[in-house]
Design a protein around this motif. Structure first.
Motif, PDB file in Angstrom:
ATOM      1  N   PRO A   1      43.480  70.056  40.911  1.00 29.14           N
ATOM      2  CA  PRO A   1      42.498  70.155  42.008  1.00 29.14           C
ATOM      3  C   PRO A   1      43.079  69.776  43.375  1.00 29.14           C
ATOM      4  O   PRO A   1      42.776  70.423  44.380  1.00 29.14           O
ATOM      5  CB  PRO A   1      41.387  69.181  41.585  1.00 29.14           C
ATOM      6  N   LYS A   2      43.935  68.765  43.422  1.00 29.78           N
ATOM      7  CA  LYS A   2      44.559  68.388  44.698  1.00 29.78           C
ATOM      8  C   LYS A   2      45.503  69.484  45.175  1.00 29.78           C
ATOM      9  O   LYS A   2      45.595  69.756  46.373  1.00 29.78           O
ATOM     10  CB  LYS A   2      45.301  67.059  44.565  1.00 29.78           C
ATOM     11  N   MET A   3      46.197  70.119  44.240  1.00 30.58           N
ATOM     12  CA  MET A   3      47.100  71.209  44.608  1.00 30.58           C
ATOM     13  C   MET A   3      46.304  72.394  45.128  1.00 30.58           C
ATOM     14  O   MET A   3      46.667  73.008  46.137  1.00 30.58           O
ATOM     15  CB  MET A   3      47.939  71.600  43.378  1.00 30.58           C
ATOM     16  N   ASP A   4      45.189  72.712  44.454  1.00 32.60           N
ATOM     17  CA  ASP A   4      44.315  73.799  44.914  1.00 32.60           C
ATOM     18  C   ASP A   4      43.826  73.527  46.334  1.00 32.60           C
ATOM     19  O   ASP A   4      43.808  74.424  47.182  1.00 32.60           O
ATOM     20  CB  ASP A   4      43.110  73.966  43.981  1.00 32.60           C
ATOM     21  N   GLN A   5      43.435  72.278  46.595  1.00 34.28           N
ATOM     22  CA  GLN A   5      42.937  71.909  47.923  1.00 34.28           C
ATOM     23  C   GLN A   5      44.039  72.008  48.968  1.00 34.28           C
ATOM     24  O   GLN A   5      43.805  72.480  50.085  1.00 34.28           O
ATOM     25  CB  GLN A   5      42.351  70.498  47.908  1.00 34.28           C
ATOM     26  N   LEU A   6      45.250  71.585  48.623  1.00 33.12           N
ATOM     27  CA  LEU A   6      46.367  71.664  49.568  1.00 33.12           C
ATOM     28  C   LEU A   6      46.660  73.121  49.923  1.00 33.12           C
ATOM     29  O   LEU A   6      46.832  73.455  51.103  1.00 33.12           O
ATOM     30  CB  LEU A   6      47.613  70.985  48.992  1.00 33.12           C
ATOM     31  N   ILE A   7      46.675  73.988  48.930  1.00 35.62           N
ATOM     32  CA  ILE A   7      46.906  75.414  49.188  1.00 35.62           C
ATOM     33  C   ILE A   7      45.792  75.972  50.072  1.00 35.62           C
ATOM     34  O   ILE A   7      46.055  76.685  51.044  1.00 35.62           O
ATOM     35  CB  ILE A   7      47.012  76.196  47.861  1.00 35.62           C
TER      36      ILE A   7
ATOM     37  N   LEU B   1      50.219  81.184  42.913  1.00 36.61           N
ATOM     38  CA  LEU B   1      50.677  81.909  44.101  1.00 36.61           C
ATOM     39  C   LEU B   1      51.436  83.187  43.763  1.00 36.61           C
ATOM     40  O   LEU B   1      51.807  83.944  44.664  1.00 36.61           O
ATOM     41  CB  LEU B   1      51.537  80.989  44.971  1.00 36.61           C
ATOM     42  N   GLY B   2      51.701  83.417  42.488  1.00 37.06           N
ATOM     43  CA  GLY B   2      52.347  84.654  42.066  1.00 37.06           C
ATOM     44  C   GLY B   2      53.824  84.744  42.394  1.00 37.06           C
ATOM     45  O   GLY B   2      54.333  85.826  42.685  1.00 37.06           O
ATOM     46  N   VAL B   3      54.514  83.605  42.338  1.00 39.11           N
ATOM     47  CA  VAL B   3      55.951  83.579  42.603  1.00 39.11           C
ATOM     48  C   VAL B   3      56.645  82.710  41.566  1.00 39.11           C
ATOM     49  O   VAL B   3      56.012  81.898  40.899  1.00 39.11           O
ATOM     50  CB  VAL B   3      56.282  83.042  44.022  1.00 39.11           C
ATOM     51  N   ALA B   4      57.946  82.868  41.477  1.00 37.95           N
ATOM     52  CA  ALA B   4      58.762  81.985  40.652  1.00 37.95           C
ATOM     53  C   ALA B   4      59.343  80.891  41.553  1.00 37.95           C
ATOM     54  O   ALA B   4      59.347  81.022  42.782  1.00 37.95           O
ATOM     55  CB  ALA B   4      59.884  82.780  39.994  1.00 37.95           C
TER      56      ALA B   4
ATOM     57  N   MET C   1      54.189  72.307  39.024  1.00 40.61           N
ATOM     58  CA  MET C   1      54.957  73.303  39.761  1.00 40.61           C
ATOM     59  C   MET C   1      54.765  74.682  39.128  1.00 40.61           C
ATOM     60  O   MET C   1      54.566  75.670  39.840  1.00 40.61           O
ATOM     61  CB  MET C   1      56.439  72.928  39.820  1.00 40.61           C
ATOM     62  N   ASP C   2      54.786  74.743  37.802  1.00 42.05           N
ATOM     63  CA  ASP C   2      54.536  76.014  37.113  1.00 42.05           C
ATOM     64  C   ASP C   2      53.147  76.544  37.448  1.00 42.05           C
ATOM     65  O   ASP C   2      52.973  77.738  37.700  1.00 42.05           O
ATOM     66  CB  ASP C   2      54.673  75.846  35.599  1.00 42.05           C
ATOM     67  N   TYR C   3      52.160  75.668  37.446  1.00 42.78           N
ATOM     68  CA  TYR C   3      50.787  76.049  37.790  1.00 42.78           C
ATOM     69  C   TYR C   3      50.741  76.642  39.208  1.00 42.78           C
ATOM     70  O   TYR C   3      50.117  77.680  39.439  1.00 42.78           O
ATOM     71  CB  TYR C   3      49.868  74.828  37.688  1.00 42.78           C
ATOM     72  N   THR C   4      51.394  75.974  40.140  1.00 41.78           N
ATOM     73  CA  THR C   4      51.391  76.418  41.533  1.00 41.78           C
ATOM     74  C   THR C   4      52.094  77.763  41.666  1.00 41.78           C
ATOM     75  O   THR C   4      51.616  78.656  42.370  1.00 41.78           O
ATOM     76  CB  THR C   4      52.042  75.346  42.436  1.00 41.78           C
ATOM     77  N   CYS C   5      53.221  77.921  40.992  1.00 43.11           N
ATOM     78  CA  CYS C   5      53.932  79.201  41.020  1.00 43.11           C
ATOM     79  C   CYS C   5      53.034  80.313  40.488  1.00 43.11           C
ATOM     80  O   CYS C   5      52.928  81.391  41.094  1.00 43.11           O
ATOM     81  CB  CYS C   5      55.210  79.125  40.186  1.00 43.11           C
ATOM     82  N   GLU C   6      52.373  80.058  39.364  1.00 43.79           N
ATOM     83  CA  GLU C   6      51.489  81.063  38.775  1.00 43.79           C
ATOM     84  C   GLU C   6      50.329  81.385  39.711  1.00 43.79           C
ATOM     85  O   GLU C   6      49.997  82.544  39.930  1.00 43.79           O
ATOM     86  CB  GLU C   6      50.957  80.563  37.430  1.00 43.79           C
TER      87      GLU C   6
END
Length: 180
Positions: free
Chosen positions: A157-163, A114-117, A107-112
């Motif tokens: 990698p799965k999170m990157d693909q989902l985004i 995407l540039g949000v908290a 979740m921290d990785y995804t927030c970073e």
């Protein structure tokens, strides 16, 4: 109760009213309040996936109950949004099994990325990221919910693909497929 200053137009279309009437038909006339949760879902879905105070007041009026009775439900359940959210809301499970398997760092990785908290929406209105309590898919941790679907055994990698899929228009929240 979190209150949003965002304006929301109340639009109870004939189709939405017909759906509300159908839901109310499942309950005796003196028990309309019993339809509160499904009515809130329908109204939220029809109003960009959030419920302003005036819209909650409208639901109370439709059901013939006090506004506080609606507020109590909306503020208790995390499935009701009290402020505008992104087109795609990533709800990361952060309880025991998911936490042990790295959900917090993902979740921290995804927030970073995407540039949000946590709890914020990206400037383009595409993504909102929230942490939620157990989603009941412990054997598939770490995981998140997007719309009505689970994305399981996630990693970077799965999170990157989902985004990327969301940004490319490959994800239709009304026709999602479950992915691992």
């Amino acid at each position: 109760m979190e209150i949003s200053n965002a304006h929301q137009e109340i639009n109870i279309t004939p189709e939405l009213q017909a759906r509300i009437d159908e839901l109310l038909g499942h309950y005796p006339d003196d028990k309309k309040k019993s339809a509160l949760l499904p009515v809130l879902h329908e109204v939220q879905d029809a109003h960009n996936n959030w419920l302003s105070i005036p819209l909650q007041d409208k639901v109370a009026e439709i059901l013939g109950i006090k506004p506080i009775e609606v507020y109590e439900v909306v503020t208790f359940y995390t499935m009701y949004n009290q402020k505008p959210i992104g087109k795609f809301m990533f709800e990361f499970c952060r309880t025991s099994c998911c936490a042990v398997r790295g959900a917090e760092s993902l979740m921290d990785y995804t927030c970073e990325k995407l540039g949000v908290a946590e709890g914020q929406t990206t400037a383009d209105g595409m993504f909102t990221i929230v942490g939620v309590e157990c989603l009941g898919a412990c054997g598939y941790a770490p995981m998140l919910q997007l719309g009505d679907y689970y994305y399981e055994k996630l990693d970077r990698p799965k999170m990157d693909q989902l985004i990327e899929d969301c940004r490319a228009g490959k994800i239709d929240l009304h026709k999602l497929a479950i992915r691992e």
